[in-house]
Design a protein around this motif. Structure first.
Motif, PDB file in Angstrom:
ATOM      1  N   LYS A 180       0.780  -1.265   0.016  1.00 46.51           N
ATOM      2  CA  LYS A 180      -0.042   0.097  -0.165  1.00 46.51           C
ATOM      3  C   LYS A 180       0.724   1.378   0.092  1.00 46.51           C
ATOM      4  CE  LYS A 180      -0.660   0.003   5.066  1.00 46.51           C
ATOM      5  NZ  LYS A 180      -1.558   0.240   6.128  1.00 46.51           N
ATOM      6  N   LYS A 183       1.522   2.304  -3.590  1.00 50.47           N
ATOM      7  CA  LYS A 183       0.587   3.019  -4.546  1.00 50.47           C
ATOM      8  C   LYS A 183       0.277   4.229  -3.952  1.00 50.47           C
ATOM      9  CE  LYS A 183      -0.954  -1.737  -5.417  1.00 50.47           C
ATOM     10  NZ  LYS A 183      -1.854  -2.841  -5.276  1.00 50.47           N
ATOM     11  N   HIS A 184      -0.543   4.815  -4.794  1.00 54.31           N
ATOM     12  CA  HIS A 184      -1.266   6.346  -4.643  1.00 54.31           C
ATOM     13  C   HIS A 184      -0.437   7.334  -3.831  1.00 54.31           C
ATOM     14  CE1 HIS A 184      -4.814   3.795  -5.148  1.00 54.31           C
ATOM     15  NE2 HIS A 184      -4.615   3.098  -4.073  1.00 54.31           N
ATOM     16  N   ARG A 185       0.844   7.419  -4.824  1.00 48.96           N
ATOM     17  CA  ARG A 185       1.759   8.123  -4.101  1.00 48.96           C
ATOM     18  C   ARG A 185       1.699   9.777  -4.550  1.00 48.96           C
ATOM     19  NH1 ARG A 185       6.697   5.683  -4.817  1.00 48.96           N
ATOM     20  NH2 ARG A 185       7.435   7.396  -3.628  1.00 48.96           N
ATOM     21  N   GLU A 186       2.073  10.675  -3.945  1.00 49.92           N
ATOM     22  CA  GLU A 186       1.686  12.008  -4.269  1.00 49.92           C
ATOM     23  C   GLU A 186       2.696  12.547  -5.321  1.00 49.92           C
ATOM     24  OE1 GLU A 186       1.413  15.068  -0.994  1.00 49.92           O
ATOM     25  OE2 GLU A 186       2.263  13.515   0.113  1.00 49.92           O
ATOM     26  N   ARG A 187       2.340  13.129  -6.402  1.00 46.74           N
ATOM     27  CA  ARG A 187       3.118  13.476  -7.551  1.00 46.74           C
ATOM     28  C   ARG A 187       3.693  15.017  -7.606  1.00 46.74           C
ATOM     29  NH1 ARG A 187       4.859   9.126  -9.277  1.00 46.74           N
ATOM     30  NH2 ARG A 187       3.174   7.603  -8.997  1.00 46.74           N
ATOM     31  N   ASP A 233       4.102  10.852 -13.413  1.00 49.90           N
ATOM     32  CA  ASP A 233       3.486   9.425 -13.228  1.00 49.90           C
ATOM     33  C   ASP A 233       3.745   8.316 -14.506  1.00 49.90           C
ATOM     34  OD1 ASP A 233       1.713   7.740 -12.023  1.00 49.90           O
ATOM     35  OD2 ASP A 233       0.081   8.188 -13.133  1.00 49.90           O
TER      36      ASP A 233
END
Length: 447
Positions: A180, A183-187, A233
């Motif tokens: 987890k 995933k869903h990393r800040e860009r 991304d």
């Protein structure tokens, strides 16, 4: 000759058409490269195992004087590709480019066994180009580490049936972040101080999965020195593993994707924290020089690539209040950071600026540690011989910490520490992790 193998004359013709003959002729056979070549040294000065020797072999194939047989191929494969010969070459021969082209010619013409073909297909085409698949693989390793399965496997003795290199790698794997976390990393990250620069971060493949914590350390360092950070991304693997292993076309495809992912960003630099990746990124101009659509774009991209250590020095990180407990540290150069990106002073400047650290220069720190991508897996005997040589110098100065700037070097030095039974006396760390620790220690925090 195996009926599946290409006709040797056909292979020679391919060498004649594709090799840069002028670059081959640039080698004056002066021998300045010999002392810098690890395989020349480790083979007791075998001329064929030197840069000028391998160039002579390639030229001999192009001229039709020798055949591109298994001995020829083995000699090319024994080369680390560290490119330590390039900075000392008075003629400026780009040996690394010659080596990659030669390997690609052989790989594209030779028919491997079905097992080798499957492994290469799985590794180069199905795994490294896809971040999501690397995340899943690392998730399996995380489960192996956290579920108790690792302890069970070790107690069972199952690991004893594996090759030495794999047994050693299992011992020194870092703690894998939970799936987890990948995933869903800040860009987009804002600077912690007044903004000085806007940078893009090349997160890499292994660095952004297995070594995710080091990537996080790198981002924090950039924020501390005044950088707003963009993390595209759509970026992919740099392609170094492919380019060094005879998969040049795949490397080109990855390079194009990375250029497209970064080129529209208004940034000062593209920051990288892995010497092997950085060395390949700055070579995109050469890799795509014959592509009409990408040649100039590749040069522009490469011109913005900068290692984290160079960025930190330029933005005066070393003038901050940095502190760690009293300990002796040394630094092992990343070959491509030093020999291709021409960066060796910045990491040392940073380490010497930390209060409490006693820096000792490692003898032959500029010589390859034997990792070289997957070299330690496919050329295990030579890799370990080079590593053992390296560890003799480590023991001479007795550091508590060995600092590196590349994941492969980091794992290799950990293998060396294990082999010498020094796990409780020496640790190997990435420079970004140590530098971030020094900022927290100066504030009285526990890292």
């Amino acid at each position: 000759m195996n009926s599946k193998e290409p006709c040797k004359s056909e292979l020679q013709e391919e060498f004649k058409e594709r090799m840069d003959y002028n670059e081959l002729l640039n080698c004056m056979r002066c021998g300045f490269c010999l002392p810098s070549c690890p395989t020349y040294v480790e083979t007791n000065r075998n001329e064929a195992a030197s840069p000028r020797g391998r160039i002579a072999l390639i030229k001999g194939v192009v001229d039709g004087l020798i055949e591109p047989d298994s001995q020829f191929e083995n000699q090319l494969n024994q080369c680390l590709g560290c490119r330590a010969c390039e900075p000392v070459c008075p003629s400026g021969v780009r040996y690394g480019h010659l080596l990659e082209e030669a390997r690609d010619i052989i790989e594209q013409k030779k028919t491997r066994s079905i097992i080798v073909r499957f492994i290469r297909w799985l590794t180069f085409k199905q795994l490294f180009p896809y971040k999501s698949r690397l995340i899943k693989l690392n998730g399996l390793i995380w489960f192996y580490q956290k579920s108790g399965l690792q302890k069970l496997v070790r107690k069972s003795g199952f690991l004893s049936i594996l090759p030495t290199s794999l047994r050693q790698m299992e011992k020194i794997l870092p703690d894998i972040p939970a799936p987890k976390e990948m995933k869903h990393r800040e860009r987009y990250l804002k600077s912690e101080t007044s903004r000085k620069k806007t940078v893009a971060f090349f997160s890499g493949c292994l660095m952004d999965t297995m070594f995710l914590n080091t990537n996080q350390s790198t981002l924090r360092l950039l924020q501390k020195v005044g950088c707003d950070i963009i993390i595209p991304d759509l970026q992919v693997c740099c392609g170094a593993l492919h380019g060094h292993s005879g998969e040049k076309e795949q490397a080109k495809q990855l390079a194009k994707k990375n250029i497209q992912a970064f080129e529209k960003l208004e940034v000062d630099w593209i920051v990288v924290n892995a010497g092997g990746c950085g060395g390949y990124l700055v070579d995109y101009g050469h890799l795509l020089k014959d592509n009409q659509d990408f040649a100039e774009r590749a040069k522009k991209f490469a011109g913005k690539v900068k290692d984290i250590s160079e960025v930190l020095v330029e933005l005066d990180f070393h003038k901050m209040d940095l502190q760690l407990s009293n300990q002796v540290v040394t630094y092992q150069d990343s070959c491509h950071l030093r020999n291709v990106m021409n960066s060796s002073a910045a990491p040392r400047t940073l380490l010497k600026s930390i209060k409490g650290l006693s820096y000792k220069e490692l003898k032959e720190s500029d010589r390859c540690c034997g990792s070289a991508g997957i070299y330690n897996l496919v050329q295990e005997e030579m890799s370990l011989s080079i590593l053992d040589h390296k560890m003799k110098h480590v023991k001479d100065i007795q550091p508590q910490v060995i600092v590196t700037a590349n994941p492969g070097c980091l794992l290799q030095m950990k293998v060396g520490i294990e082999r010498e039974g020094l796990r409780h006396k020496i640790k190997a760390v990435h420079i970004s992790d140590l530098l971030l620790e020094s900022t927290k220690s100066s504030l009285g925090d526990h890292f």
